[in-house]
Write a protein that holds these residues in place. Sequence first.
Motif, short mmCIF file in Angstrom:
data_model
loop_
_atom_site.label_atom_id
_atom_site.label_comp_id
_atom_site.label_asym_id
_atom_site.label_seq_id
_atom_site.Cartn_x
_atom_site.Cartn_y
_atom_site.Cartn_z
N LEU A 47 5.44 -8.89 1.92
CA LEU A 47 4.16 -9.16 2.73
C LEU A 47 4.58 -9.03 3.84
O LEU A 47 4.17 -9.60 4.91
CB LEU A 47 3.73 -10.85 1.95
CG LEU A 47 3.28 -10.13 1.14
CD1 LEU A 47 2.97 -12.33 0.14
CD2 LEU A 47 2.01 -9.61 1.04
N ARG A 53 1.87 3.78 -3.35
CA ARG A 53 0.95 4.33 -3.96
C ARG A 53 0.50 6.24 -3.02
O ARG A 53 0.27 6.70 -3.60
CB ARG A 53 -0.57 3.68 -4.09
CG ARG A 53 -0.20 2.68 -4.98
CD ARG A 53 -1.06 2.12 -6.08
NE ARG A 53 -1.95 3.19 -6.91
CZ ARG A 53 -3.04 3.45 -6.66
NH1 ARG A 53 -4.26 3.24 -5.62
NH2 ARG A 53 -3.65 4.93 -7.09
N THR A 55 -8.93 10.92 -6.49
CA THR A 55 -9.66 9.64 -7.29
C THR A 55 -8.61 8.51 -6.23
O THR A 55 -6.84 7.96 -6.84
CB THR A 55 -10.01 9.29 -8.00
OG1 THR A 55 -8.76 9.39 -9.36
CG2 THR A 55 -10.46 10.09 -8.83
N PRO A 56 -8.81 6.78 -6.75
CA PRO A 56 -8.27 6.08 -6.66
C PRO A 56 -7.11 6.02 -7.42
O PRO A 56 -5.38 5.40 -7.30
CB PRO A 56 -8.62 4.16 -6.11
CG PRO A 56 -9.92 4.74 -6.16
CD PRO A 56 -10.81 6.37 -6.75
N ASP A 57 -6.90 6.30 -8.72
CA ASP A 57 -6.14 6.47 -9.58
C ASP A 57 -4.54 7.66 -9.48
O ASP A 57 -4.16 7.20 -9.98
CB ASP A 57 -7.03 6.58 -11.30
CG ASP A 57 -7.61 5.49 -11.15
OD1 ASP A 57 -7.87 4.42 -10.72
OD2 ASP A 57 -9.14 5.87 -12.72
N HIS A 58 -5.68 8.64 -8.77
CA HIS A 58 -5.30 9.75 -8.48
C HIS A 58 -5.61 9.98 -7.02
O HIS A 58 -5.13 10.90 -7.01
CB HIS A 58 -5.24 11.14 -9.80
CG HIS A 58 -4.28 10.28 -11.43
ND1 HIS A 58 -3.56 10.47 -11.18
CD2 HIS A 58 -5.28 9.73 -12.46
CE1 HIS A 58 -3.57 10.15 -12.56
NE2 HIS A 58 -4.23 10.14 -12.86
N THR A 117 -6.19 0.41 0.18
CA THR A 117 -7.37 -0.59 -0.05
C THR A 117 -8.30 0.10 1.21
O THR A 117 -9.92 -0.31 1.35
CB THR A 117 -7.48 -1.55 -0.06
OG1 THR A 117 -5.91 -2.37 1.00
CG2 THR A 117 -6.74 -1.73 -2.13
N THR A 146 9.04 4.73 -10.05
CA THR A 146 9.17 3.32 -11.15
C THR A 146 11.29 3.67 -11.22
O THR A 146 11.23 3.08 -11.39
CB THR A 146 9.16 3.45 -12.03
OG1 THR A 146 9.42 4.23 -13.54
CG2 THR A 146 7.22 3.37 -12.45
N GLU A 152 5.47 4.36 -6.67
CA GLU A 152 5.63 3.59 -7.35
C GLU A 152 5.65 5.02 -9.23
O GLU A 152 6.00 3.98 -9.95
CB GLU A 152 3.28 3.76 -7.97
CG GLU A 152 3.01 2.81 -8.88
CD GLU A 152 1.19 2.54 -8.93
OE1 GLU A 152 0.60 3.51 -8.82
OE2 GLU A 152 0.98 1.82 -8.78
N ARG A 153 5.16 5.85 -8.60
CA ARG A 153 5.63 6.69 -10.25
C ARG A 153 7.05 6.57 -10.37
O ARG A 153 7.70 7.13 -11.11
CB ARG A 153 4.88 8.16 -9.55
CG ARG A 153 3.57 8.12 -10.06
CD ARG A 153 2.05 9.31 -10.14
NE ARG A 153 0.94 8.80 -9.72
CZ ARG A 153 0.38 8.58 -10.86
NH1 ARG A 153 1.23 9.12 -12.69
NH2 ARG A 153 -0.35 8.40 -10.41
N ASP A 187 0.55 -1.21 -0.06
CA ASP A 187 0.46 0.24 0.31
C ASP A 187 0.92 1.53 -0.04
O ASP A 187 0.46 2.59 -0.82
CB ASP A 187 -0.77 -0.47 1.11
CG ASP A 187 -1.80 -1.12 1.04
OD1 ASP A 187 -2.30 -1.06 0.37
OD2 ASP A 187 -2.90 -1.25 1.83
N VAL A 189 -5.29 5.77 -0.91
CA VAL A 189 -4.08 5.22 -1.44
C VAL A 189 -4.83 3.37 -0.78
O VAL A 189 -5.00 2.48 -1.43
CB VAL A 189 -3.31 5.75 -0.54
CG1 VAL A 189 -2.21 4.29 -1.55
CG2 VAL A 189 -2.65 6.87 -1.55
#
Lengths: 354, 339
Positions: A110, A90, A330-333, A342, A102, A99-100, A87, A340
């Motif tokens: 885990l 993001r 939004t969950p995408d952004h 879940t 990379t 994430e961005r 999590d 972010v």
Amino acid sequence: MRLDVIQSARSDMEQACAAIGRLVQVMEVCGTHTVALFRHGIRSMLPANLKLLSGPGCPVCVTDQGYIDTVIDLARRPDCLIATYGDMIRVPGRNTSLERLTLPNVRVVLSSDDAVALARKHPDKTVVFIAVGFETTTPATAVAIRQAQELGLKNFTVLCGHKRVLPAMHALLSGRNDKIDAFLCPGHVSVILGSRAYESVVDNFNRPCVVAGFEAEQILMGLAKICRQIADNRPAVDSVYSLAVRPEGNPVAVGIIDQVFETCDGPWRGLGCIPDGALRMREQYTDFDAQKRFGIEQFPTEEPGGCECGKVLCGLVEPSQCGLFGKKCTPDHPVGPCMVSTEGACAAWYKYQR
Amino acid sequence: MTELSDTILLAHGGGGRLMSDLISKTIGPRVYSSAPALTDAAEISVDDCRILFTTDSFVVQPLFFPGGDIGKLAVCGTVNDLAVSGAEPLALSLALIIEEGFPTADLERILDSIGKTAHRAHVAIATGDTKVVEKGAADGIFINTAGIGRKKLAASLGFHRIEPGDAVLINGTLGDHGMTIMSRRQELALQSPLQSDCASLNELIALLLEELSDQVKFMRDPTRGGLAAVTNEIVQACGCGIELIEDALPVDPAVRAAADILGFDILNIANEGKFIAVVSPEAQDAALEIMRKHPLGLKSAFIGQIGPKQPHSLVELTTRIGGQRIVQMPYGRELPRIC
């Protein structure tokens, strides 16, 4: 699934709420409850005057932006290997997220065990384990640190962002949101802490605390008990998860937390600095402390403009009342951390109930 | 809705919202001469013959998993895209991108699996291509298959045929493939090992179309993004809502346990041997009877209904305890490289 149990819990709730005759606000402390409540559609089954508030119990959500920026700074160092729960990658810092970026040196793990394994596999890098979470994940971090010490691993470090649930509950009731009538307490944290730990909330604030697991029956039974306690004006600690939660908790897990960590005041996103709300590594484990290893003074804090995550985490506003919700965030952004994870209130709200 | 980020994220390939944005806003306008119908296969008319054409690439990790391997997946995936579009699969192409140093024995095992799966599905591997790239430029092996099929004369499928009251059916348990791959990758020690549902559906679908062609209105295989993605695509395309019933969804208990442990929603998990069929309500029982007679449809079930046409239609789920919640298009990052 026992439909008779569900039915009787629902009718108990209806009766109690009718007797109370005013708005009842129950905070589910933990993000796992938030998601379970949505997943089972429980919010659609409650009495009209029973309102659930999502609390500050999602590790990603309460991690302040300064900590995220520190993680991103470390991720840019070629000599570091970042080991993080999924999590976290993001969550946006000031400018970007893992994430961005990379970057090749960010690994999703885990468990803290995986982070130790990474350190053994990559002796040329310093592994930084991004340790966030409450009493559920803290023992595993403590075990990993002990393990690294036994193995003599010089390249394993921990960026400690662990937090303590109970001081946050106290902080909420001490001026941040006095409208909370009761707490639905998380089963997994309570397995460690024990149900007795909530007695301080009842004693100091007269608010019911009922421990429940994450199955629909348990959540509904827990809510029914809470409503009954409020109707009878007899706040108490209770549990509908007694098979797993003992009053004294898990002394072994509490013991290992205590061995490795000590309590300190710490920043919670949205709630500010909470006395005794965080943990830091004890002196004898300094070698494994990423903050010390990399000379990080403190995590500077800065919240993104317009984001109401802080108020959401205190139960003062619902996610949909934030001006950014569903538009800029939004969950995408995601803008704020509650969108972010879940288990974040905003993400769950967006996913299940726009 | 959202701008494309500076770099492509793994989530852009996950079958969710990010991927549909990438296709509709970035890929589509640059490469398609007309707006693509966003179906599993494109229809091309050659003289009087209606041909369906599709392609798919496979990058799954691990390459071998209980119930299948990347080779079997590469055949089934393309065969199924043709089958759910109402076509009889005729021939596939096979393109291999192999990483330097890849074990020959593994390659042979994958190729044997491709041959066997194609033979069983009565489809020819008609042409192919092989490339080898430097170590590090691929992860073992990547496979692309393209396929053509002959459109069945009787089949008339499409979003436009879906109407309120239609029944939504599935041919068996949800989430088997995705959870098998994930539990393998996470080395989950489960008591009963999971098995991918990877299978060619053309025979089962042919039976259904032969008997009930005009009553079957739409079909799609819920691969990446799972049932949540497919049902949301239906809602977006036809404007009707969908009401799913949680109690009716067939899910293997071990798969459910694995999903719970790893925190996944079974509705978002990929399947590789399943299809959703939207049929007229009168045909529901007959369709289920046909499906249940086939080995790949023993656990076929009615899982929901098409709702009324409204401006902001949603996929809604009636939960097991009688609550209501909505089912969203997944974001796309949950399970990278599952197929």
